[in-house]
Design a protein around this motif. Structure first.
Motif, PDB file in Angstrom:
ATOM      1  N   SER A   7       0.825  -1.210   0.000  1.00  0.00           N
ATOM      2  CA  SER A   7       0.000   0.000   0.000  1.00  0.00           C
ATOM      3  C   SER A   7       0.861   1.263   0.000  1.00  0.00           C
ATOM      4  N   LEU A   8       2.035   1.212   0.653  1.00  0.00           N
ATOM      5  CA  LEU A   8       2.923   2.375   0.691  1.00  0.00           C
ATOM      6  C   LEU A   8       3.594   2.619  -0.656  1.00  0.00           C
ATOM      7  N   LYS A   9       3.584   1.617  -1.513  1.00  0.00           N
ATOM      8  CA  LYS A   9       4.178   1.744  -2.853  1.00  0.00           C
ATOM      9  C   LYS A   9       3.502   2.856  -3.656  1.00  0.00           C
ATOM     10  N   ASP A  10       2.244   3.143  -3.346  1.00  0.00           N
ATOM     11  CA  ASP A  10       1.543   4.225  -4.034  1.00  0.00           C
ATOM     12  C   ASP A  10       2.147   5.587  -3.723  1.00  0.00           C
ATOM     13  N   HIS A  11       2.841   5.689  -2.586  1.00  0.00           N
ATOM     14  CA  HIS A  11       3.329   6.986  -2.118  1.00  0.00           C
ATOM     15  C   HIS A  11       4.843   7.083  -2.019  1.00  0.00           C
ATOM     16  N   TYR A  12       5.529   5.950  -2.070  1.00  0.00           N
ATOM     17  CA  TYR A  12       6.986   5.927  -1.901  1.00  0.00           C
ATOM     18  C   TYR A  12       7.642   5.028  -2.945  1.00  0.00           C
ATOM     19  N   GLU A  13       8.891   5.354  -3.266  1.00  0.00           N
ATOM     20  CA  GLU A  13       9.772   4.392  -3.915  1.00  0.00           C
ATOM     21  C   GLU A  13      10.235   3.449  -2.805  1.00  0.00           C
ATOM     22  N   ILE A  14      10.047   2.160  -2.982  1.00  0.00           N
ATOM     23  CA  ILE A  14      10.367   1.189  -1.940  1.00  0.00           C
ATOM     24  C   ILE A  14      11.743   0.587  -2.214  1.00  0.00           C
ATOM     25  N   VAL A  15      12.656   0.770  -1.243  1.00  0.00           N
ATOM     26  CA  VAL A  15      14.013   0.238  -1.349  1.00  0.00           C
ATOM     27  C   VAL A  15      14.289  -0.633  -0.129  1.00  0.00           C
ATOM     28  N   ILE A  16      14.619  -1.890  -0.364  1.00  0.00           N
ATOM     29  CA  ILE A  16      15.061  -2.762   0.720  1.00  0.00           C
ATOM     30  C   ILE A  16      16.556  -2.555   0.873  1.00  0.00           C
ATOM     31  N   CYS A  17      16.988  -2.193   2.078  1.00  0.00           N
ATOM     32  CA  CYS A  17      18.404  -1.960   2.361  1.00  0.00           C
ATOM     33  C   CYS A  17      18.781  -2.872   3.525  1.00  0.00           C
ATOM     34  N   THR A  18      19.550  -3.917   3.237  1.00  0.00           N
ATOM     35  CA  THR A  18      19.793  -4.943   4.244  1.00  0.00           C
ATOM     36  C   THR A  18      21.238  -5.416   4.248  1.00  0.00           C
ATOM     37  N   SER A  19      21.723  -5.724   5.424  1.00  0.00           N
ATOM     38  CA  SER A  19      23.042  -6.344   5.561  1.00  0.00           C
ATOM     39  C   SER A  19      22.899  -7.838   5.305  1.00  0.00           C
ATOM     40  N   ALA A  20      23.963  -8.422   4.782  1.00  0.00           N
ATOM     41  CA  ALA A  20      23.964  -9.857   4.518  1.00  0.00           C
ATOM     42  C   ALA A  20      25.369 -10.392   4.727  1.00  0.00           C
ATOM     43  N   SER A  21      25.450 -11.686   4.871  1.00  0.00           N
ATOM     44  CA  SER A  21      26.753 -12.343   4.900  1.00  0.00           C
ATOM     45  C   SER A  21      26.973 -12.968   3.521  1.00  0.00           C
ATOM     46  N   PRO A  22      28.208 -13.328   3.196  1.00  0.00           N
ATOM     47  CA  PRO A  22      28.430 -14.006   1.912  1.00  0.00           C
ATOM     48  C   PRO A  22      27.591 -15.279   1.778  1.00  0.00           C
ATOM     49  N   GLU A  23      27.281 -15.910   2.903  1.00  0.00           N
ATOM     50  CA  GLU A  23      26.520 -17.162   2.868  1.00  0.00           C
ATOM     51  C   GLU A  23      25.049 -16.966   2.511  1.00  0.00           C
ATOM     52  N   ASN A  24      24.479 -15.793   2.809  1.00  0.00           N
ATOM     53  CA  ASN A  24      23.038 -15.667   2.584  1.00  0.00           C
ATOM     54  C   ASN A  24      22.609 -14.539   1.657  1.00  0.00           C
ATOM     55  N   GLY A  25      23.544 -13.748   1.162  1.00  0.00           N
ATOM     56  CA  GLY A  25      23.176 -12.585   0.358  1.00  0.00           C
ATOM     57  C   GLY A  25      22.349 -12.915  -0.871  1.00  0.00           C
ATOM     58  N   SER A  26      22.797 -13.872  -1.673  1.00  0.00           N
ATOM     59  CA  SER A  26      22.069 -14.183  -2.912  1.00  0.00           C
ATOM     60  C   SER A  26      20.721 -14.820  -2.616  1.00  0.00           C
ATOM     61  N   LYS A  27      20.662 -15.650  -1.561  1.00  0.00           N
ATOM     62  CA  LYS A  27      19.383 -16.274  -1.196  1.00  0.00           C
ATOM     63  C   LYS A  27      18.383 -15.223  -0.718  1.00  0.00           C
ATOM     64  N   LYS A  28      18.883 -14.213  -0.033  1.00  0.00           N
ATOM     65  CA  LYS A  28      18.009 -13.146   0.448  1.00  0.00           C
ATOM     66  C   LYS A  28      17.409 -12.371  -0.726  1.00  0.00           C
ATOM     67  N   VAL A  29      18.237 -12.052  -1.709  1.00  0.00           N
ATOM     68  CA  VAL A  29      17.743 -11.341  -2.888  1.00  0.00           C
ATOM     69  C   VAL A  29      16.663 -12.164  -3.583  1.00  0.00           C
ATOM     70  N   LEU A  30      16.904 -13.462  -3.750  1.00  0.00           N
ATOM     71  CA  LEU A  30      15.919 -14.318  -4.412  1.00  0.00           C
ATOM     72  C   LEU A  30      14.616 -14.394  -3.618  1.00  0.00           C
ATOM     73  N   TRP A  31      14.704 -14.449  -2.286  1.00  0.00           N
ATOM     74  CA  TRP A  31      13.504 -14.488  -1.442  1.00  0.00           C
ATOM     75  C   TRP A  31      12.705 -13.192  -1.623  1.00  0.00           C
ATOM     76  N   ILE A  32      13.407 -12.066  -1.597  1.00  0.00           N
ATOM     77  CA  ILE A  32      12.730 -10.773  -1.766  1.00  0.00           C
ATOM     78  C   ILE A  32      12.075 -10.688  -3.147  1.00  0.00           C
ATOM     79  N   GLU A  33      12.807 -11.096  -4.166  1.00  0.00           N
ATOM     80  CA  GLU A  33      12.254 -11.066  -5.529  1.00  0.00           C
ATOM     81  C   GLU A  33      11.001 -11.935  -5.648  1.00  0.00           C
ATOM     82  N   GLN A  34      11.024 -13.095  -4.995  1.00  0.00           N
ATOM     83  CA  GLN A  34       9.882 -14.005  -5.077  1.00  0.00           C
ATOM     84  C   GLN A  34       8.678 -13.494  -4.309  1.00  0.00           C
TER      85      GLN A  34
END
Length: 199
Positions: free
Chosen positions: A90-117
């Motif tokens: 619902s906030l997407k109507d009013h804001y550009e939504i940016v996920i800004c998150t810390s990750a480790s080398p072990e989980n960074g790519s999996k996190k991106v895929l989870w967010i994309e899905q």
């Protein structure tokens, strides 16, 4: 042009503590001294209180925590906090939504895929691979846009940026070792956040 809403991921959008405890409970249930981990006992990022067997049996507890955060089963257990998905949409109507998150080398790519899905509607994903293992370091993303809002569960991250508005997220008002001492705006649920940011 819409203002930018920067959102942390772990322990802000999703219940990472619960997912971590689920994996720990599966993997450590046969160890001597096992007591099921509960998310409400996760007061620090290395789960010293909630998952003590990691610190008792592992020569490098930090590496073990990173391993669990990087497992597919961690992401299988990951769930949105109540109201998070709907509120972000619902906030997407009013804001550009940016996920800004810390990750480790072990989980960074999996996190991106989870967010994309699960959140294909977000405008941008910024992953900071934090090799110091402390979950802090978002000051490298200055957040200088006019009207920028940043929501995070870690006061050090909020203080490190130039966002115009900074909001601490403390799920159910849970106090942890790292979220004490914040005197700015704070919310304890996504319903509260929606009310705070509604137009």
């Amino acid at each position: 042009m819409k203002p930018t809403l920067y959102l942390d991921f772990d322990s802000t959008i999703v219940n990472s503590e619960r997912a971590f405890c689920e994996v720990y409970n599966q993997e450590y249930k046969d160890y001597e001294g096992f007591v099921p981990a509960k998310e409400e006992h996760a007061g620090d990022w290395v789960f010293r209180h909630a998952c003590p067997l990691i610190h008792e049996y592992c020569a490098d507890p930090v590496a073990e925590v990173r391993r669990i955060f990087g497992k597919e089963t961690f992401f299988d257990h990951l769930e949105f906090y109540e109201g998070a998905h709907e509120t972000i949409q619902s906030l997407k109507d009013h804001y550009e939504i940016v996920i800004c998150t810390s990750a480790s080398p072990e989980n960074g790519s999996k996190k991106v895929l989870w967010i994309e899905q699960h959140m294909p509607f977000v405008d941008e994903i910024i992953i900071l691979v934090n090799k110091s293992n402390n979950g802090v370091g978002k000051g490298r993303v200055h957040m200088l846009e006019p009207g920028a809002v940043f929501v995070d569960d870690h006061p050090a991250n909020l203080r490190s940026t130039e966002a115009e508005r900074k909001i601490l997220f403390t799920y159910n008002n849970r106090i942890t070792d790292y979220n004490r001492g914040w005197e700015g705006e704070s919310v304890s649920s996504w319903m509260d956040l929606r009310a705070l940011l509604k137009w």
